[in-house]
Scaffold this motif. Structure first.
Motif, PDB file in Angstrom:
ATOM      1  N   PHE A 151       2.243   6.523  -6.743  1.00 22.79           N
ATOM      2  CA  PHE A 151       1.153   7.311  -7.307  1.00 22.79           C
ATOM      3  C   PHE A 151       1.448   8.807  -7.164  1.00 22.79           C
ATOM      4  CE2 PHE A 151      -2.870   9.516  -6.168  1.00 22.79           C
ATOM      5  CZ  PHE A 151      -3.497   9.454  -7.394  1.00 22.79           C
ATOM      6  N   GLY A 157       2.475   1.833  -3.210  1.00 26.48           N
ATOM      7  CA  GLY A 157       1.477   2.330  -4.158  1.00 26.48           C
ATOM      8  C   GLY A 157       1.209   3.807  -3.969  1.00 26.48           C
ATOM      9  N   VAL A 158       1.035   4.212  -2.726  1.00 25.77           N
ATOM     10  CA  VAL A 158       0.765   5.624  -2.437  1.00 25.77           C
ATOM     11  C   VAL A 158       1.931   6.486  -2.895  1.00 25.77           C
ATOM     12  CG1 VAL A 158       0.476   7.290  -0.566  1.00 25.77           C
ATOM     13  CG2 VAL A 158      -0.778   5.146  -0.516  1.00 25.77           C
ATOM     14  N   TYR A 171       0.837  -1.206   0.000  1.00 28.58           N
ATOM     15  CA  TYR A 171       0.000   0.000   0.000  1.00 28.58           C
ATOM     16  C   TYR A 171       0.870   1.253   0.000  1.00 28.58           C
ATOM     17  CZ  TYR A 171      -4.331  -2.521   1.028  1.00 28.58           C
ATOM     18  OH  TYR A 171      -5.420  -3.329   0.951  1.00 28.58           O
ATOM     19  N   ASN A 225       2.431  11.708 -10.234  1.00 26.54           N
ATOM     20  CA  ASN A 225       1.605  12.892 -10.421  1.00 26.54           C
ATOM     21  C   ASN A 225       2.355  14.180 -10.130  1.00 26.54           C
ATOM     22  OD1 ASN A 225      -1.266  12.196 -11.196  1.00 26.54           O
ATOM     23  ND2 ASN A 225      -0.824  10.704  -9.599  1.00 26.54           N
ATOM     24  N   PHE A 235      -0.645  16.061  -2.873  1.00 27.14           N
ATOM     25  CA  PHE A 235      -0.162  14.701  -3.145  1.00 27.14           C
ATOM     26  C   PHE A 235       0.928  14.273  -2.144  1.00 27.14           C
ATOM     27  CE2 PHE A 235      -1.849  15.134  -7.582  1.00 27.14           C
ATOM     28  CZ  PHE A 235      -2.649  14.007  -7.531  1.00 27.14           C
TER      29      PHE A 235
END
Lengths: 68, 790
Positions: free
Chosen positions: B176, B172-173, B169, B180, B211
């Motif tokens: 991501f 992934g965070v 997780y 961005n 973000f």
């Protein structure tokens, strides 16, 4: 309002959608076993039509044994 | 035809050759599995991979405990409305044919609704209708096709816990956010002075801020926690400068965008966390199907057969066994508690506990200890102590089993991190003071810039990638380490201690020597005939080596369990057995397992059984002796002292008759002046393996038992051990070189930082560049030195 806000909103929501998909896939355990599915997908549906090849095989065996 | 390979399992067919359906099988078990598969339309099993089957073991009454509803409830994961789901561990899963057949279990029984294999973990999750098939029937079905599940006390006690997926997780965070933020910060990299771009700057910047918040608060949380823990115990670990770097990056960037001083370093921040987590992920290679934490629980059965007052058999859970209960121990079962023998011929193999391979015989009335394995027939015993109070299980009360070896070990990264943090802080302070005098407005800028650029991302990545890759290379050569920390500890070893039985010797073959008067041809023939009638394992192996074809008919045969056998033809008699039985006083010399022979009441001599040493043991000693001290600790008697002393150097430490606690204490004593490597195999070494700096369990079959340890080594690769140690040392050199490389990047970065010219774009290029080059360097180097193993 500039069109850039719209574009930003779209791009981020698309990104978020993929992120949510990622979270879902992890949560459903798809990352727990990364090997077996790769093997599983190569199996044909042998089980469904097993009756025919099985008969064939036994016939094959019979002919073989009669030959001997 | 005798040498044909079995169509099912691929073994040599040998003497029990079975021919069926035009195919060769090595035994009836394999043939039966073949019949089951073909008659249920599962013959594809043989098409996917040839000769992939496993010979089924004889399934005894040992699964009777699955009739006990309470035990079943604990084992199943889901149990409602006539449906049960159970996750069974099946050590024999090894190929794609196994996956295929186990996922088509429904063909074998209509009650099975679903089955799914997890290959890396070697488990299968089966769902079934309880009306049609019980758990016991399911287990027996699996056993009958060669996939006997492994159900131990460990599985029973295991909490059905959640899988820890937090690292994925977090990764992934961070990934991501990194992607961005890079995209959003792109316009500013070129600093295009355009009206419309300028106008939307705040939007882009605050989006990047948004973000970054989860990256700092969630993905990077571990670094803050670890740094805090380190500081609290007055340790400057590598996480301190990392946490400092992340925090500075975030605060500086936030102030930058609030006061419109610049675009901030959000891209570097998210990238840094992403790369760091990637390193962690790479390092986290674990062998899911191997357990490094096993204790007696994985050896013990879940349930035992209790005899109640009426004399009826009843399966009860092992923790419910009480003092005074009468229980049955069947052939090949492990004795779970200390007890007194009431009935039956006890022939107990205590090799789990003591390492002594010779079975001992016990008379009714004598005490039996937990951990022994009954080898012949059924025993009835009276329980003297409960499971947790027994001699063997008490060993696990020792504090070494709760000690965390990795926690007390200062890694190379940490020790360098300490100096590094110190140096960075010094430079930062000096530079700040310098700027305070020259141009005070720049001081804060420079201070933060130094902390940002010096964030030891590359240093923190060097160890995970080098050691993680090494772990994989070792794994390919059947040396499975628990974690990367174990490689570092292995590189520091300067004393190696081996267990003898099962580690240096192999249980697969024995050498038998005859000592004494020569036997006449007639005597040999009589001996062989007598042996033929006995089922005892020692008789069987003796029978196999005797060269005589004259098999006679015995006029008389007697077997005295625990003592020996007697055969008589006409007026000649032959006694085979223990020294006391044949009428010889046991020699005072400690010796190996021996079988004495007497002909017509005259003691002729004895056959000595010796465990054969593994091939290349002397070479291992020679190679290791050059680098470190080598010693041997054995639970056996000292019959083989001479032989061992020859292989080892003269001053080597060889100790015999060592009980499990003795081994543990010996290691403890040696650790006062050495870093000790323990190589062992059985439960009797468990204490020593846990106490040592690195404990390696040698195993003939890595899927079966091995005690708690830091690494599991396949017995066939024992000769590579010196090389593994050498490579672990080389890995540490690679890490040091990587540190040097990353230091170069830091010097360049620091130049920009100290002179106050650190632009976000420079940081954004420099930080990923240094990280990636370190990763590439470490991976290439380890692959290069890994070739030595071939």
């Amino acid at each position: 309002m500039s069109v850039i806000y719209v574009l930003l909103a779209i791009s981020i929501s698309v990104a978020l959608a993929f992120f949510a998909a990622f979270l879902f896939s992890v949560k459903s355990g798809q990352y727990d076993d990364t090997y077996t599915p790769s093997v599983r997908m190569l199996f044909e549906d042998e089980v469904v039509n097993d009756q025919k090849p099985k008969n064939k095989k036994s016939k094959h065996n019979q002919t073989k044994s009669t030959n001997q | 035809m005798a040498n044909a390979a079995c169509y099912h399992c691929g073994d040599q067919c040998g003497k029990y050759h079975v021919r069926f359906d035009e195919r060769d099988f090595c035994c009836n078990g394999c043939k039966t599995v073949y019949e089951i598969f073909t008659s249920n339309g599962l013959s594809t099993f043989y098409d996917i991979e040839a000769r992939a089957g496993t010979t089924p073991n004889e399934v005894r009454k040992k699964y009777d405990f699955l009739d006990n509803q309470e035990i079943v409830d604990k084992l199943v994961e889901f149990n409602e409305e006539g449906m049960q789901v159970v996750n069974l561990s099946i050590p024999t899963i090894h190929c794609s044919s196994c996956i295929w057949v186990l996922e088509n279990l429904g063909r074998l029984h209509s009650g099975i609704t679903s089955s799914q294999v997890d290959f890396p973990k070697k488990t299968v999750r089966v769902g079934y209708k309880t009306e049609e098939i019980s758990l016991k029937a399911l287990v027996l079905l699996l056993g009958s096709i060669g996939y006997e599940p492994y159900i131990s006390l460990e599985a029973y006690n295991k909490e059905k816990g959640k899988v820890d997926r937090s690292l994925i997780y977090k990764l992934g965070v961070a990934g991501f956010a990194f992607g961005n933020v890079m995209l959003l910060s792109f316009p500013e990299y070129f600093e295009v002075e355009e009206f419309w771009l300028d106008q939307y700057k705040p939007v882009f910047r605050w989006l990047m801020f948004a973000f970054s918040v989860p990256v700092v608060l969630y993905a990077g949380r571990d670094y803050f926690l670890s740094a805090y823990k380190g500081l609290r115990s007055r340790l400057l670990n590598i996480d301190v400068p990392i946490a400092l770097g992340i925090l500075t990056l975030f605060l500086r960037s936030t102030t930058d965008i609030i006061f419109d001083l610049g675009s901030g370093f959000f891209d570097s921040l998210t990238g840094l966390v992403f790369f760091l987590l990637l390193g962690k992920f790479f390092q986290q290679k674990t062998y899911a199907y191997l357990s490094f934490e096993r204790d007696y629980k994985s050896y013990f059965p879940i349930a035992v057969t209790k005899l109640n007052e009426k004399g009826e058999e009843e399966s009860i859970q092992i923790y419910k066994v009480e003092v005074g209960d009468r229980i049955l121990i069947r052939n090949q079962e492990i004795i779970p508690v200390d007890c007194r023998l009431l009935k039956g011929n006890a022939e107990i193999d205590y090799s789990f506990v003591t390492g002594e391979s010779q079975a001992v015989f016990k008379e009714p009335g004598e005490k039996l200890f937990a951990g022994g394995k009954q080898l012949s027939g059924v025993l009835e015993v009276e329980v003297l102590k409960s499971v947790s109070q027994s001699y063997l299980t008490q060993l696990w009360g020792n504090s070494v089993f709760t000690k965390d070896k990795a926690g007390n070990f200062q890694t190379l990264t940490d020790s360098i991190g300490k100096r590094f943090t110190f140096a960075v802080l010094t430079i930062a302070v000096i530079a700040t003071v310098f700027w305070l005098f020259n141009e005070p407005s720049m001081a804060l800028n420079v201070f933060t810039a130094v902390l940002i650029i010096a964030c030891p991302c590359a240093i923190a990545l060097a160890a995970p990638f080098t050691l993680g890759n090494m772990l994989r290379i070792f794994g390919k050569h059947k040396f499975y380490l628990k974690n990367t920390n174990a490689i570092e500890r292995l590189s520091k070893i300067n004393m190696a201690i081996f267990d003898k039985t099962g580690t240096l010797t192999t249980t697969q073959k024995e050498t038998i020597l005859y000592e004494g008067m020569e036997l006449s041809e007639e005597e040999t023939a009589l001996l062989k005939t007598t042996l033929r009638a006995s089922n005892h394992p020692l008789s069987r192996s003796l029978y196999d080596i005797l060269k005589s074809n004259a098999i006679m008919t015995l006029d008389e045969f007697q077997e005295h369990t625990g003592k020996g056998i007697e055969g008589r033809v006409k007026d000649h008699s032959m006694k085979v057995g223990s020294a006391a039985y044949v009428g010889k006083h046991k020699s005072m010399l400690p010796s190996n397992t021996a079988v004495y022979i007497s002909s017509d009441e005259n003691v002729k001599g004895r056959f000595v059984f010796k465990n054969a040493y593994r091939e290349g043991v002397d070479k291992i000693f020679e190679a290791m002796g050059r680098q470190m001290e080598v010693g041997v600790l054995s639970g056996d008697n000292d019959g083989e002292r001479k032989q061992l002393q020859q292989m080892l150097s003269k001053d080597a430490n060889i100790l015999f008759n060592q009980k499990p606690e003795d081994k543990l204490n010996h290691i403890k004593r040696m650790q006062e002046s050495h870093n000790v490597l323990m190589v062992g195999d059985g439960l009797n070494d468990a204490g020593a393996l846990a106490q040592s700096d690195v404990g390696i369990a040698v195993s003939e079959n890595i899927n079966v038992f091995s005690p708690a340890c830091d690494a599991i080594l396949d017995a066939s690769k024992l000769t590579l051990l010196p090389k593994f140690i050498k490579l672990s040392r080389k890995s540490m050199q690679i890490i040091k070189l990587s540190f040097l490389l990353s230091l170069c990047y830091n010097v360049v970065g620091l130049y920009f930082a100290v002179t106050g010219q650190l632009l976000p774009v420079v940081a954004a290029i420099l930080m990923p560049l240094s990280s990636i080059s370190i990763v590439v360097f470490a991976t290439l180097c380890t692959n290069l030195i890994g070739k030595e193993l071939k």
